[in-house]
Design a protein around this motif. Structure first.
Motif, PDB file in Angstrom:
ATOM      1  N   GLY A 200      45.801  33.379  59.856  1.00 53.53           N
ATOM      2  CA  GLY A 200      45.370  34.772  60.269  1.00 53.53           C
ATOM      3  C   GLY A 200      45.404  34.866  61.835  1.00 53.53           C
ATOM      4  O   GLY A 200      45.461  36.050  62.362  1.00 53.53           O
ATOM      5  N   ALA A 225      44.247  32.938  52.172  1.00 53.50           N
ATOM      6  CA  ALA A 225      43.723  33.985  51.984  1.00 53.50           C
ATOM      7  C   ALA A 225      42.268  34.186  52.349  1.00 53.50           C
ATOM      8  O   ALA A 225      41.887  35.246  53.039  1.00 53.50           O
ATOM      9  CB  ALA A 225      43.983  34.521  50.448  1.00 53.50           C
ATOM     10  N   TYR A 226      41.418  33.254  52.074  1.00 60.10           N
ATOM     11  CA  TYR A 226      39.953  33.307  52.416  1.00 60.10           C
ATOM     12  C   TYR A 226      39.951  33.046  53.937  1.00 60.10           C
ATOM     13  O   TYR A 226      39.305  33.937  54.668  1.00 60.10           O
ATOM     14  CB  TYR A 226      39.172  32.159  51.669  1.00 60.10           C
ATOM     15  CG  TYR A 226      37.817  32.098  52.223  1.00 60.10           C
ATOM     16  CD1 TYR A 226      36.954  32.883  51.668  1.00 60.10           C
ATOM     17  CD2 TYR A 226      37.647  31.105  53.034  1.00 60.10           C
ATOM     18  CE1 TYR A 226      35.661  32.668  52.299  1.00 60.10           C
ATOM     19  CE2 TYR A 226      36.202  30.757  53.486  1.00 60.10           C
ATOM     20  CZ  TYR A 226      35.286  31.780  53.135  1.00 60.10           C
ATOM     21  OH  TYR A 226      34.019  31.539  53.414  1.00 60.10           O
ATOM     22  N   THR A 228      42.318  33.444  56.248  1.00 57.52           N
ATOM     23  CA  THR A 228      42.561  34.792  57.216  1.00 57.52           C
ATOM     24  C   THR A 228      41.646  35.916  56.964  1.00 57.52           C
ATOM     25  O   THR A 228      41.294  36.309  58.203  1.00 57.52           O
ATOM     26  CB  THR A 228      43.844  35.495  56.459  1.00 57.52           C
ATOM     27  OG1 THR A 228      44.768  34.424  56.467  1.00 57.52           O
ATOM     28  CG2 THR A 228      44.375  36.875  56.924  1.00 57.52           C
ATOM     29  N   ARG A 229      41.001  36.273  55.887  1.00 54.46           N
ATOM     30  CA  ARG A 229      39.902  37.196  55.894  1.00 54.46           C
ATOM     31  C   ARG A 229      38.793  36.670  56.999  1.00 54.46           C
ATOM     32  O   ARG A 229      38.084  37.958  57.369  1.00 54.46           O
ATOM     33  CB  ARG A 229      39.566  37.558  54.527  1.00 54.46           C
ATOM     34  CG  ARG A 229      38.424  38.547  54.400  1.00 54.46           C
ATOM     35  CD  ARG A 229      38.040  38.725  52.846  1.00 54.46           C
ATOM     36  NE  ARG A 229      39.076  39.374  51.979  1.00 54.46           N
ATOM     37  CZ  ARG A 229      39.760  38.628  51.177  1.00 54.46           C
ATOM     38  NH1 ARG A 229      39.827  37.466  50.825  1.00 54.46           N
ATOM     39  NH2 ARG A 229      40.923  39.253  50.425  1.00 54.46           N
ATOM     40  N   TRP A 230      38.362  35.379  56.882  1.00 49.96           N
ATOM     41  CA  TRP A 230      37.251  34.846  57.595  1.00 49.96           C
ATOM     42  C   TRP A 230      37.794  35.250  59.049  1.00 49.96           C
ATOM     43  O   TRP A 230      36.663  35.696  59.873  1.00 49.96           O
ATOM     44  CB  TRP A 230      37.025  33.619  57.273  1.00 49.96           C
ATOM     45  CG  TRP A 230      35.868  33.222  57.890  1.00 49.96           C
ATOM     46  CD1 TRP A 230      34.584  33.792  58.450  1.00 49.96           C
ATOM     47  CD2 TRP A 230      35.277  31.670  57.807  1.00 49.96           C
ATOM     48  NE1 TRP A 230      33.672  33.044  58.823  1.00 49.96           N
ATOM     49  CE2 TRP A 230      33.853  31.701  58.498  1.00 49.96           C
ATOM     50  CE3 TRP A 230      35.848  30.537  57.077  1.00 49.96           C
ATOM     51  CZ2 TRP A 230      33.260  30.588  58.467  1.00 49.96           C
ATOM     52  CZ3 TRP A 230      34.993  29.540  57.237  1.00 49.96           C
ATOM     53  CH2 TRP A 230      33.992  29.364  57.840  1.00 49.96           C
ATOM     54  N   ARG A 233      37.659  39.120  59.758  1.00 51.17           N
ATOM     55  CA  ARG A 233      36.392  39.716  59.823  1.00 51.17           C
ATOM     56  C   ARG A 233      35.670  39.539  61.020  1.00 51.17           C
ATOM     57  O   ARG A 233      34.917  40.189  61.697  1.00 51.17           O
ATOM     58  CB  ARG A 233      35.560  39.225  58.646  1.00 51.17           C
ATOM     59  CG  ARG A 233      34.269  39.919  58.519  1.00 51.17           C
ATOM     60  CD  ARG A 233      33.301  39.303  57.384  1.00 51.17           C
ATOM     61  NE  ARG A 233      34.067  39.423  55.924  1.00 51.17           N
ATOM     62  CZ  ARG A 233      34.475  38.608  55.391  1.00 51.17           C
ATOM     63  NH1 ARG A 233      34.098  37.295  55.659  1.00 51.17           N
ATOM     64  NH2 ARG A 233      34.918  38.585  54.058  1.00 51.17           N
ATOM     65  N   TYR A 239      41.882  45.952  58.624  1.00 42.83           N
ATOM     66  CA  TYR A 239      42.738  44.855  58.072  1.00 42.83           C
ATOM     67  C   TYR A 239      42.540  44.751  56.434  1.00 42.83           C
ATOM     68  O   TYR A 239      41.430  45.381  56.186  1.00 42.83           O
ATOM     69  CB  TYR A 239      42.307  43.452  58.522  1.00 42.83           C
ATOM     70  CG  TYR A 239      40.711  43.133  58.300  1.00 42.83           C
ATOM     71  CD1 TYR A 239      40.411  42.382  57.165  1.00 42.83           C
ATOM     72  CD2 TYR A 239      39.822  43.351  59.086  1.00 42.83           C
ATOM     73  CE1 TYR A 239      39.082  41.981  56.797  1.00 42.83           C
ATOM     74  CE2 TYR A 239      38.516  43.019  58.949  1.00 42.83           C
ATOM     75  CZ  TYR A 239      38.397  42.389  57.733  1.00 42.83           C
ATOM     76  OH  TYR A 239      37.157  41.886  57.395  1.00 42.83           O
ATOM     77  N   ASP A 240      43.605  44.220  56.222  1.00 42.08           N
ATOM     78  CA  ASP A 240      43.508  44.067  54.472  1.00 42.08           C
ATOM     79  C   ASP A 240      44.098  42.770  54.198  1.00 42.08           C
ATOM     80  O   ASP A 240      45.031  42.287  55.111  1.00 42.08           O
ATOM     81  CB  ASP A 240      44.208  45.260  53.410  1.00 42.08           C
ATOM     82  CG  ASP A 240      43.712  46.409  53.719  1.00 42.08           C
ATOM     83  OD1 ASP A 240      42.381  46.539  53.181  1.00 42.08           O
ATOM     84  OD2 ASP A 240      44.101  47.505  54.012  1.00 42.08           O
ATOM     85  N   VAL A 241      43.532  42.023  53.395  1.00 41.45           N
ATOM     86  CA  VAL A 241      44.245  40.579  52.907  1.00 41.45           C
ATOM     87  C   VAL A 241      44.279  40.273  51.558  1.00 41.45           C
ATOM     88  O   VAL A 241      43.335  40.844  50.845  1.00 41.45           O
ATOM     89  CB  VAL A 241      43.012  39.462  53.508  1.00 41.45           C
ATOM     90  CG1 VAL A 241      43.615  38.114  53.154  1.00 41.45           C
ATOM     91  CG2 VAL A 241      43.056  39.642  54.974  1.00 41.45           C
TER      92      VAL A 241
END
Length: 343
Positions: A200, A225-226, A228-230, A233, A239-241
């Motif tokens: 990300g 995906a996890y 990127t979100r981490w 955040r 954002y959206d993942v």
């Protein structure tokens, strides 16, 4: 219109100039390139300088041009004796000289000579807290002399170095390069997509530019995906993942305003369903992913694609117009190809 000088980073020969132009075009500002030199770009533009300073990653300083002349000691001092430097009564100054690479025979001691020229005109020197800083850039046989008006905060990118992020994997783009290629995509507002978002890092840099940019990350691997979100955040809020396959994204046609991605190389980062060495199956993956990227990007908008090999042919076959490609040497077995395209 102001005549601005961008004192560029020497980290790459061509990316810094492309980043400046990308930022200016993102806002639709008028501009004309007046001079392009090693680590210096002169532009006539009505661009908002604070916005440029906030966005740019590969620029050290932004100056307002005062004069340009041959990189000759006497010529420079003669110009400085007569130039309107815009300094008011009682204001103080300092002069800095930047010699690019090995152009010419003028050295750092010339700062004192040049400063003395302005001092003899009645202006006062203050080395610590001057009212104005003047910079002389010596490059390719010319001296570009201007007044400093802004300096991008480059230290922030060190604070976001990959190892300092909550989620980290080796081999990712460094933050300054990520920010530069985001700027090349001409994103001003709306949705920016990275369909293979990995850790990300690209999306972090895009999201930090403006609250008007909403970033979207996709990756087929749950771990990525996890991650990127981490990271998003930790740094941002818009954002959206989504965990999904880049060969069939649940995104509407012509809905994305800009796209930037670093294609997986199939080595440290696996490509699901294909072999880790370049072959027909990898090429089919590239073709399918690029078709999807072309489908979701708005017409007339830009994307930046990073890959370890030239990919212009596949980009054209997918329907993109190739604007430019930059090569970034990393080590003996990896040279990144950074390609700007438009739909």
């Amino acid at each position: 219109m102001r005549r601005l000088v961008f004192e560029l980073s020497g980290e790459h020969d061509t990316l810094p100039k492309s980043e400046v132009i990308g930022c200016i075009e993102a806002y639709g500002w008028n501009y004309s390139v007046i001079g392009s030199y090693d680590q210096a770009l002169i532009v006539d533009t009505d661009a908002d300088v604070p916005i440029l300073a906030h966005r740019l990653a590969l620029t050290h300083h932004i100056l307002e041009l005062i004069f340009e002349c041959k990189a000759d000691r006497e010529d420079i001092k003669r110009e400085a004796e007569n130039a309107d430097i815009g300094l008011g009564a009682g204001e103080t100054f300092v002069v800095r000289v930047k010699k690019v690479r090995e152009y010419g025979d003028i050295d750092g001691a010339f700062e004192r000579e040049l400063g003395a020229v302005l001092w003899r005109r009645g202006y006062k020197v203050d080395l610590d807290r001057p009212d104005a800083e003047y910079r002389a850039i010596l490059t390719e046989g010319v001296c570009i002399f201007g007044r400093l008006i802004a300096s991008p905060d480059r230290s922030q990118y060190e604070e976001r170095a990959p190892l300092k992020k909550p989620f980290f994997l080796p081999g990712v783009l460094m933050p300054r390069i990520s920010r530069a290629i985001v700027n090349m995509s001409r994103i001003k507002n709306g949705y920016m997509l990275d369909p293979m978002s990995g850790t990300g890092g690209i999306l972090v840099e895009a999201e930090l530019i403006s609250d008007d940019i909403h970033v979207v990350g996709c990756d087929i691997q749950k771990k990525m995906a996890y991650g990127t979100r981490w990271n998003l955040r930790h740094y941002g809020k818009n954002y959206d993942v989504v965990r999904q396959d880049s060969l069939g994204m649940a995104i509407k046609d012509d809905s994305i305003d800009a796209m930037v991605t670093d294609f997986p190389y199939g080595q440290s980062t696996p490509i699901k369903g294909v072999t880790p060495i370049m072959g027909a199956s990898v090429e089919e993956f590239h073709k399918g992913a690029l078709r999807e990227m072309h489908r979701v990007l708005k017409s007339g908008h830009y994307a930046v694609i990073v890959y370890r090999e030239p990919i212009e042919k596949l980009l054209k076959e997918a329907g993109f117009k190739v604007i430019e490609t930059h090569e970034q040497y990393i080590h003996r077995s990896l040279t990144r190809h950074i390609t700007l395209v438009r739909k």
